[in-house]
Motif scaffolding. Structure first.
Motif, PDB file in Angstrom:
ATOM      1  N   GLN A 103     -28.634 -20.407  -7.644  1.00 46.58           N
ATOM      2  CA  GLN A 103     -26.976 -20.551  -7.149  1.00 46.58           C
ATOM      3  C   GLN A 103     -26.021 -19.000  -6.873  1.00 46.58           C
ATOM      4  O   GLN A 103     -26.059 -18.331  -8.684  1.00 46.58           O
ATOM      5  CB  GLN A 103     -25.930 -21.649  -6.950  1.00 46.58           C
ATOM      6  CG  GLN A 103     -24.732 -21.284  -5.962  1.00 46.58           C
ATOM      7  CD  GLN A 103     -24.088 -23.019  -5.540  1.00 46.58           C
ATOM      8  OE1 GLN A 103     -24.542 -24.325  -6.369  1.00 46.58           O
ATOM      9  NE2 GLN A 103     -23.030 -23.122  -5.792  1.00 46.58           N
ATOM     10  N   GLU A 104     -26.131 -18.409  -6.161  1.00 50.84           N
ATOM     11  CA  GLU A 104     -25.420 -16.442  -6.513  1.00 50.84           C
ATOM     12  C   GLU A 104     -23.957 -17.007  -6.221  1.00 50.84           C
ATOM     13  O   GLU A 104     -23.502 -16.664  -5.074  1.00 50.84           O
ATOM     14  CB  GLU A 104     -25.888 -16.297  -4.699  1.00 50.84           C
ATOM     15  CG  GLU A 104     -27.994 -15.756  -4.905  1.00 50.84           C
ATOM     16  CD  GLU A 104     -28.285 -15.432  -5.796  1.00 50.84           C
ATOM     17  OE1 GLU A 104     -27.662 -14.614  -6.196  1.00 50.84           O
ATOM     18  OE2 GLU A 104     -29.024 -16.170  -6.174  1.00 50.84           O
ATOM     19  N   CYS A 105     -23.384 -17.804  -7.307  1.00 50.59           N
ATOM     20  CA  CYS A 105     -22.184 -17.305  -7.810  1.00 50.59           C
ATOM     21  C   CYS A 105     -21.701 -17.571  -9.336  1.00 50.59           C
ATOM     22  O   CYS A 105     -23.095 -17.912  -9.516  1.00 50.59           O
ATOM     23  CB  CYS A 105     -21.335 -18.081  -6.912  1.00 50.59           C
ATOM     24  SG  CYS A 105     -21.435 -19.963  -7.087  1.00 50.59           S
ATOM     25  N   ASN A 106     -20.704 -16.602  -9.875  1.00 47.41           N
ATOM     26  CA  ASN A 106     -20.062 -17.463 -11.265  1.00 47.41           C
ATOM     27  C   ASN A 106     -20.723 -18.984 -11.326  1.00 47.41           C
ATOM     28  O   ASN A 106     -20.080 -19.663 -10.798  1.00 47.41           O
ATOM     29  CB  ASN A 106     -18.616 -16.804 -11.213  1.00 47.41           C
ATOM     30  CG  ASN A 106     -18.538 -16.365 -12.753  1.00 47.41           C
ATOM     31  OD1 ASN A 106     -17.700 -17.947 -13.637  1.00 47.41           O
ATOM     32  ND2 ASN A 106     -18.766 -15.886 -13.586  1.00 47.41           N
ATOM     33  N   TYR A 107     -20.629 -18.855 -12.729  1.00 50.12           N
ATOM     34  CA  TYR A 107     -20.818 -20.627 -13.346  1.00 50.12           C
ATOM     35  C   TYR A 107     -19.950 -21.270 -12.925  1.00 50.12           C
ATOM     36  O   TYR A 107     -19.412 -22.367 -12.318  1.00 50.12           O
ATOM     37  CB  TYR A 107     -20.990 -20.904 -14.768  1.00 50.12           C
ATOM     38  CG  TYR A 107     -20.309 -20.463 -15.711  1.00 50.12           C
ATOM     39  CD1 TYR A 107     -18.952 -21.373 -16.398  1.00 50.12           C
ATOM     40  CD2 TYR A 107     -19.879 -19.600 -15.662  1.00 50.12           C
ATOM     41  CE1 TYR A 107     -18.157 -21.433 -16.770  1.00 50.12           C
ATOM     42  CE2 TYR A 107     -18.644 -18.729 -16.485  1.00 50.12           C
ATOM     43  CZ  TYR A 107     -17.985 -19.478 -17.059  1.00 50.12           C
ATOM     44  OH  TYR A 107     -16.775 -19.950 -17.646  1.00 50.12           O
ATOM     45  N   ALA A 108     -18.654 -20.571 -12.811  1.00 50.14           N
ATOM     46  CA  ALA A 108     -17.033 -21.084 -13.000  1.00 50.14           C
ATOM     47  C   ALA A 108     -16.838 -21.815 -11.541  1.00 50.14           C
ATOM     48  O   ALA A 108     -16.421 -22.692 -11.548  1.00 50.14           O
ATOM     49  CB  ALA A 108     -15.840 -20.195 -13.875  1.00 50.14           C
ATOM     50  N   GLN A 109     -17.360 -20.758 -10.433  1.00 53.62           N
ATOM     51  CA  GLN A 109     -16.430 -21.118  -9.296  1.00 53.62           C
ATOM     52  C   GLN A 109     -17.863 -22.093  -8.405  1.00 53.62           C
ATOM     53  O   GLN A 109     -17.758 -23.656  -8.369  1.00 53.62           O
ATOM     54  CB  GLN A 109     -17.338 -19.470  -8.502  1.00 53.62           C
ATOM     55  CG  GLN A 109     -17.015 -19.453  -6.801  1.00 53.62           C
ATOM     56  CD  GLN A 109     -17.043 -18.370  -6.574  1.00 53.62           C
ATOM     57  OE1 GLN A 109     -16.930 -17.208  -7.713  1.00 53.62           O
ATOM     58  NE2 GLN A 109     -17.677 -17.781  -5.721  1.00 53.62           N
ATOM     59  N   ALA A 110     -19.134 -22.586  -9.160  1.00 56.01           N
ATOM     60  CA  ALA A 110     -20.286 -23.093  -8.692  1.00 56.01           C
ATOM     61  C   ALA A 110     -19.457 -24.778  -9.313  1.00 56.01           C
ATOM     62  O   ALA A 110     -19.840 -25.704  -9.376  1.00 56.01           O
ATOM     63  CB  ALA A 110     -21.587 -23.179  -9.292  1.00 56.01           C
ATOM     64  N   PRO A 168     -17.160 -17.047  -1.149  1.00 60.82           N
ATOM     65  CA  PRO A 168     -16.596 -15.879  -1.428  1.00 60.82           C
ATOM     66  C   PRO A 168     -16.600 -14.608  -2.611  1.00 60.82           C
ATOM     67  O   PRO A 168     -15.938 -14.295  -2.215  1.00 60.82           O
ATOM     68  CB  PRO A 168     -15.234 -16.645  -2.327  1.00 60.82           C
ATOM     69  CG  PRO A 168     -15.630 -18.515  -2.501  1.00 60.82           C
ATOM     70  CD  PRO A 168     -17.026 -18.200  -1.823  1.00 60.82           C
ATOM     71  N   GLY A 169     -18.566 -14.819  -2.373  1.00 60.94           N
ATOM     72  CA  GLY A 169     -18.940 -13.934  -3.061  1.00 60.94           C
ATOM     73  C   GLY A 169     -19.171 -14.083  -4.351  1.00 60.94           C
ATOM     74  O   GLY A 169     -18.448 -15.720  -4.754  1.00 60.94           O
ATOM     75  N   PRO A 170     -19.968 -13.399  -5.153  1.00 56.07           N
ATOM     76  CA  PRO A 170     -20.063 -14.223  -6.068  1.00 56.07           C
ATOM     77  C   PRO A 170     -19.152 -14.451  -7.213  1.00 56.07           C
ATOM     78  O   PRO A 170     -19.157 -15.419  -8.015  1.00 56.07           O
ATOM     79  CB  PRO A 170     -21.347 -12.821  -6.910  1.00 56.07           C
ATOM     80  CG  PRO A 170     -21.186 -11.858  -6.224  1.00 56.07           C
ATOM     81  CD  PRO A 170     -19.965 -12.312  -4.520  1.00 56.07           C
ATOM     82  N   ILE A 171     -18.345 -13.578  -7.677  1.00 56.19           N
ATOM     83  CA  ILE A 171     -16.978 -14.386  -8.643  1.00 56.19           C
ATOM     84  C   ILE A 171     -15.666 -13.825  -7.272  1.00 56.19           C
ATOM     85  O   ILE A 171     -15.430 -12.740  -6.965  1.00 56.19           O
ATOM     86  CB  ILE A 171     -16.697 -12.768  -9.553  1.00 56.19           C
ATOM     87  CG1 ILE A 171     -17.907 -12.816 -10.172  1.00 56.19           C
ATOM     88  CG2 ILE A 171     -15.641 -13.314 -10.503  1.00 56.19           C
ATOM     89  CD1 ILE A 171     -18.004 -11.935 -11.514  1.00 56.19           C
ATOM     90  N   VAL A 172     -15.251 -15.136  -6.821  1.00 53.84           N
ATOM     91  CA  VAL A 172     -13.928 -15.148  -6.014  1.00 53.84           C
ATOM     92  C   VAL A 172     -12.528 -13.922  -7.370  1.00 53.84           C
ATOM     93  O   VAL A 172     -12.631 -14.652  -8.027  1.00 53.84           O
ATOM     94  CB  VAL A 172     -13.168 -16.152  -5.723  1.00 53.84           C
ATOM     95  CG1 VAL A 172     -13.292 -17.404  -7.063  1.00 53.84           C
ATOM     96  CG2 VAL A 172     -12.868 -16.828  -4.837  1.00 53.84           C
TER      97      VAL A 172
END
Ligand code: FES
Ligand SMILES: [Fe+2]
Length: 428
Positions: free
Chosen positions: A165-172, A345-349
């Motif tokens: 998934q194309e986002c940071n772990y915390a966001q996921a 939101p992009g890879p790191i919100v």
């Protein structure tokens, strides 16, 4: 909301970062055994906590996780030959075993001892229940592997898959523990209470503002959400978040359970391993069809890749007519619906721009627990959950009760949230 500094602290997991050091105290699941099924198989590139690594199975069946780049002139060992218990660089023939020892250096004179001075970085690896795990922390701090319920069910009672998934772990993870969204994001317009195949039905759409109870635990936290359902009863849904990136989503009663592992590949990419299992019965053909085709909790992938077929580049195949007539999103499958939200939101919100409400209680708490854990480690106090795998003997759970009581006051619910102690502790 978080300050920009706090956001960096939470989301950065590369070498030398506090959160990266915290994560490195835990065993990290990173791929499925079936991806490197045979001895001397093709090596597989692995990105883990911002490091470029290579996984392979040697001639004896042992799995190795090593630096992807040859210590000679730093070319990629992905192109190497996996042969006779080692990976041989095809540039000048240097060869390394699973522990990273240089066992052959044919480009140097036979009487040279240079090869004894060169080492390829290698991490300890274990395989358990079809998943491959690495430990990337200090050797003297290595703890037990998590004892997760799905590890103990027979193979035919579980299904597992992996994707990016194309986002940071915390966001996921925040998307996963955000129990409020199931009443909206995953809703069908034509709501059929009997259809429990998806996360829909009257349990979720009838009461869109559930009461929350989030309880700290030794393994992380239990997120209880209570909805009032037919007959004035109370439907409690207890999801679990376990250090540092595991989530367990409560099943509709009687259905299979889902565990996801949101492993940071790097700060903008999450490596997801998803296991769905049933304690009572084998996986059915209908379930398998749904999971393999991305119709529910798992991702259908572009063949030969770990990239989901429904992804940001194709707007998750959103169908606006379906969105008008049939489902809230017009996107097929819970996995894709979630990814559309958490990747958008992009890879790191930028968490300094958020406005969090009461439904975000669990998200706020998870951030706090992770950052407190990383700060404690900076102060010399390692995470307790990284040492004791038995803390992870807990499933997600849901139940309908008649009493107006919190889940943690009901003995039958507390009992349901316990996995029996292992008869024989797994040899590790
Ligand atoms: S770069 Fe690998 S052996 Fe020379
Ligand atoms: Fe969801």
């Amino acid at each position: 909301m978080l300050s920009r500094e706090e956001n960096d602290y939470l989301t950065q997991t590369g070498p030398g970062t506090p959160m990266g050091a915290f994560m490195r105290r835990f065993w990290m699941p990173f791929m499925l055994s079936e991806e490197i099924a045979e001895p001397d198989c093709d090596p597989v590139r692995v990105r883990l906590l911002g490091e470029d690594l290579l996984a392979l199975r040697d001639s004896n069946g042992r799995v190795a996780l090593v630096d992807q780049f040859c210590p000679h002139r730093r070319v990629s060992l992905f192109f190497g030959r996996n042969e006779e218990c080692g990976i041989r660089c095809v540039y000048h023939g240097w060869k390394f075993d699973a522990d990273g020892n240089c066992v052959d250096m044919p480009s140097e004179p036979a009487d040279s001892n240079f090869k004894d001075k060169v080492k390829l970085k290698s991490y300890p690896v274990r395989e358990k229940a079809g998943v491959v795990w690495a430990y990337m922390g200090p050797a003297d701090a290595m703890g037990g592997m998590p004892e997760l319920e799905w590890m103990e069910v027979p193979d035919d009672q579980r299904y597992m898959s992996r994707w990016y998934q194309e986002c940071n772990y915390a966001q996921a993870v925040e998307g996963e523990i955000d129990s409020a969204h199931v009443s909206f994001l995953h809703r069908k317009i034509d709501n059929d209470a009997k259809n429990k195949a998806a996360l829909t039905g009257s349990y979720f759409s009838g009461d869109t503002a559930p009461k929350w109870k989030v309880v700290d635990t030794e393994f992380g936290m239990t997120l209880g959400a209570r909805r009032i359902v037919e007959g004035g009863k109370y439907y409690w849904r207890m999801n679990q978040w376990l250090y540092p990136f595991y989530t367990m989503i409560a099943p509709v009663p009687g259905e299979s359970r889902t565990v996801r592992m949101w492993v940071p590949a790097d700060d903008g990419t999450c490596n997801i391993i998803c296991v769905t299992y049933n304690n009572e019965r084998p996986v059915t053909d209908a379930e398998l069809h749904s999971w393999q085709n991305g119709l529910s909790s798992h991702a259908a992938r572009i063949p030969g890749t770990l990239i989901p077929a429904a992804n940001a580049a194709n707007d998750y195949n959103i169908d606006r007519q379906v969105q008008r007539d049939e489902t809230f999103t017009g996107i097929v499958g819970i996995r894709a619906q979630d990814a559309a939200m958490t990747e958008s939101p992009g890879p790191i919100v930028d968490r300094s721009l958020e406005h969090l409400g009461t439904s975000d209680t669990a998200i706020i708490k998870m951030r706090r627990l992770l950052m407190e854990g990383a700060r404690a480690l900076e102060d010399g106090h390692p995470p307790a959950a990284a040492r004791d795998g038995a803390l992870y003997r807990v499933p997600a759970y849901s139940a309908v009760i008649a009493e107006d009581a919190d889940f943690d006051e009901r003995p039958e619910i507390l009992e349901g949230m316990r996995v029996a102690p292992a008869a024989v502790k797994a040899a590790e």
